[in-house]
Design an enzyme around this catalytic site. Structure first.
Site, PDB file in Angstrom:
ATOM      1  N   ASN A 214       6.693   4.932  -9.759  1.00  0.00           N
ATOM      2  CA  ASN A 214       5.794   6.069  -9.600  1.00  0.00           C
ATOM      3  C   ASN A 214       5.422   6.658 -10.955  1.00  0.00           C
ATOM      4  O   ASN A 214       6.175   6.504 -11.916  1.00  0.00           O
ATOM      5  CB  ASN A 214       6.469   7.150  -8.744  1.00  0.00           C
ATOM      6  CG  ASN A 214       6.514   6.768  -7.281  1.00  0.00           C
ATOM      7  OD1 ASN A 214       5.591   6.155  -6.762  1.00  0.00           O
ATOM      8  ND2 ASN A 214       7.600   7.128  -6.607  1.00  0.00           N
TER       9      ASN A 214
ATOM     10  N   CYS B  33       5.232   0.635  -1.839  1.00  0.00           N
ATOM     11  CA  CYS B  33       5.962   1.879  -1.594  1.00  0.00           C
ATOM     12  C   CYS B  33       6.660   1.797  -0.247  1.00  0.00           C
ATOM     13  O   CYS B  33       6.108   1.284   0.731  1.00  0.00           O
ATOM     14  CB  CYS B  33       4.990   3.060  -1.613  1.00  0.00           C
ATOM     15  SG  CYS B  33       5.768   4.663  -1.326  1.00  0.00           S
ATOM     16  N   HIS B  34       7.870   2.338  -0.189  1.00  0.00           N
ATOM     17  CA  HIS B  34       8.657   2.291   1.046  1.00  0.00           C
ATOM     18  C   HIS B  34       8.089   3.171   2.146  1.00  0.00           C
ATOM     19  O   HIS B  34       8.352   2.957   3.320  1.00  0.00           O
ATOM     20  CB  HIS B  34      10.092   2.758   0.778  1.00  0.00           C
ATOM     21  CG  HIS B  34      10.696   2.242  -0.477  1.00  0.00           C
ATOM     22  ND1 HIS B  34      10.442   2.780  -1.717  1.00  0.00           N
ATOM     23  CD2 HIS B  34      11.544   1.227  -0.694  1.00  0.00           C
ATOM     24  CE1 HIS B  34      11.118   2.126  -2.642  1.00  0.00           C
ATOM     25  NE2 HIS B  34      11.790   1.172  -2.054  1.00  0.00           N
TER      26      HIS B  34
ATOM     27  N   HIS C 281       1.566   7.953  -0.941  1.00  0.00           N
ATOM     28  CA  HIS C 281       2.276   9.188  -0.603  1.00  0.00           C
ATOM     29  C   HIS C 281       1.416  10.151   0.210  1.00  0.00           C
ATOM     30  O   HIS C 281       1.913  11.199   0.624  1.00  0.00           O
ATOM     31  CB  HIS C 281       2.824   9.897  -1.853  1.00  0.00           C
ATOM     32  CG  HIS C 281       4.035   9.223  -2.418  1.00  0.00           C
ATOM     33  ND1 HIS C 281       4.765   9.756  -3.465  1.00  0.00           N
ATOM     34  CD2 HIS C 281       4.655   8.064  -2.092  1.00  0.00           C
ATOM     35  CE1 HIS C 281       5.774   8.949  -3.752  1.00  0.00           C
ATOM     36  NE2 HIS C 281       5.725   7.909  -2.928  1.00  0.00           N
TER      37      HIS C 281
END
Length: 440
Positions: A152, A173-174, A205
């Site tokens: 990030n 990204c998880h 996000h």
């Protein structure tokens, strides 16, 4: 031979997960694995653990090599098929501490500070400075490699790599993988998880759960909205901001409430401290996590290395599945961060967006989404502007654009004056330079 280079291999637990996954993947078991880090101690710890893991679960079939510090970076990358990026420039100390402590002097409080806000901007700048060097090395010694970025701020870093380098890049990204399952669990709707059908798109996000159906095709959103509003009204919990999104904007998003609290000007207000309590917002959350993770690592290290009984089960991390699909041609679907190029029609073409992508031996193929609901596109745009200005600042080495990014950041701009923002940015720049991690 397939070669997998792991940049930031001192992230031992994450390296274990990704590389352990590779060792349990038949098409990747015989790979050469190059571990690279500038921290000699953490690199050695990872090397010992990954070597032992290779012996325990992979019959020693992979070749494990370690490369320390900048002079050896090209050798780590040379001939790589895949490069996994998990670096954190400056670590908790000094850089994260700087990113939180100096803004506090100006009355600016943050929760995570790794994606947007003043913390995200400066984390992005000092990391892009390093990624420029990674990219130059890759273009020289492994020009066909895929760069799998886990670091990030995802949209800033991936966006820079895709726009200004020749490196084949995707951001991973998880939060996409756990978005709907976490939501359903938190609302007591676990019985709807199996076979669910969903669409997620937006930006990292802040990608939106645009639709979710059960296996029979029934829309789950009406019940989700009812339960989320009821839960927010009747109890304190750790996802109140995103549940308020559901109520006010109509949709849930991928990353946590502590993240999203600082991605806009709605929840953290200097003159409205009661909102912090109302929405259960954990200010200074990321520094606390860092301190706890450092302490946990000392215990984990002993447990993982004790007696040599290091083992692994394949996780849901995308990396090994992407590698497998590219090597074998067997297709796989991911949520990837890519250049928009029309995937989301009401976001800029050169924005870094997060959409479903199909992966096969021809590469990574983003899918077309169409237009987001206008309120969701508008929320994304408040973040995209900051991301684009930070990328421009890095490309042009322009403090003017750093100021612009900070002024137009929703949280920073809502709390500070333009003169205060300029002063804050100058102070942060000087502090990071003094700490040995300049932004340009």
């Amino acid at each position: 031979m397939i070669k997998i280079t792991f940049m930031g291999a001192g992230s031992t637990v994450f390296a274990k997960n990704v590389l352990g996954d590779c060792m349990l993947t038949p098409a990747l078991r015989d790979a050469e694995i190059a571990l690279y880090d500038i921290d000699a101690q953490r690199l050695e710890e990872s090397y010992l653990l990954i070597t032992r893991l290779n012996e325990n679960i992979n019959e020693g079939r992979a070749t494990i090599k370690k490369y320390h510090d900048i002079p050896n970076r090209k050798d780590a990358l040379r001939g790589a098929t895949f490069v996994v990026n998990a670096i954190q420039v400056g670590g908790y100390e000094p850089c994260t501490v700087i990113d939180f402590d100096i803004p506090k002097k100006y009355g600016l409080r943050q929760t995570i500070g790794d994606t947007l806000g003043i913390g995200g901007i400066f984390r992005g700048l000092r990391t892009i400075k390093i990624l420029k060097d990674f990219a130059a090395d890759m273009e020289e010694v492994c020009p066909d490699a895929w760069f799998l970025n886990y670091t990030n701020p995802m949209a800033m870093l991936t966006g820079y790599m895709l726009r200004y380098t020749k490196v084949k890049t995707v951001g991973l990204c998880h939060s996409v993988q756990v978005c709907s399952s976490g939501l359903l669990k938190s609302l007591g709707m676990e019985d709807k998880m199996d076979g669910r059908i969903e669409t997620i798109a937006g930006i990292n996000h802040m990608a939106w759960l645009l639709s979710i159906q059960d296996k029979e095709g029934n829309d789950l959103y009406p019940e989700i909205k009812r339960r989320a509003k009821e839960k927010n009204a009747n109890e304190k919990h750790d996802d109140m901001v995103r549940f308020d999104y559901i109520d006010k904007f109509g949709y849930y998003c991928t990353e946590s409430s502590e993240h999203n609290a600082e991605y806009n000007y709605l929840y953290i207000k200097e003159n409205r401290p009661e909102l912090i309590e109302k929405f259960n917002i954990p200010l200074d959350e990321y520094p606390r996590r860092c301190i706890n993770q450092i302490a946990r690592w000392n215990t984990q290290k002993e447990e993982l290395m004790a007696g040599g009984n290091v083992t692994h089960k394949r996780t849901g991390e995308y990396a090994s599945y992407i590698m497998e699909a590219i090597v074998t041609g067997n297709p796989y679907k991911i949520g990837g961060n890519v250049l928009n190029n029309g995937c989301i029609e009401n976001l800029p073409n050169d924005a870094c967006v997060e959409v479903a992508c199909l992966v096969d031996n021809a590469g990574i193929h983003p899918t077309h989404v169409g237009s987001l609901p206008p309120q969701l596109a508008a929320m994304n745009m408040t973040n995209i502007g900051v991301q684009q200005l930070t990328i421009a600042a890095a490309k042009e080495q322009s403090m003017e654009h750093v100021y612009h990014a900070a002024m137009l950041d929703p949280h920073t701009g809502s709390q500070l004056t333009t003169d205060e923002i300029v002063s804050l940015c100058d102070e942060l720049k000087a502090a990071h330079e003094a700490a040995g991690h300049p932004i340009f």
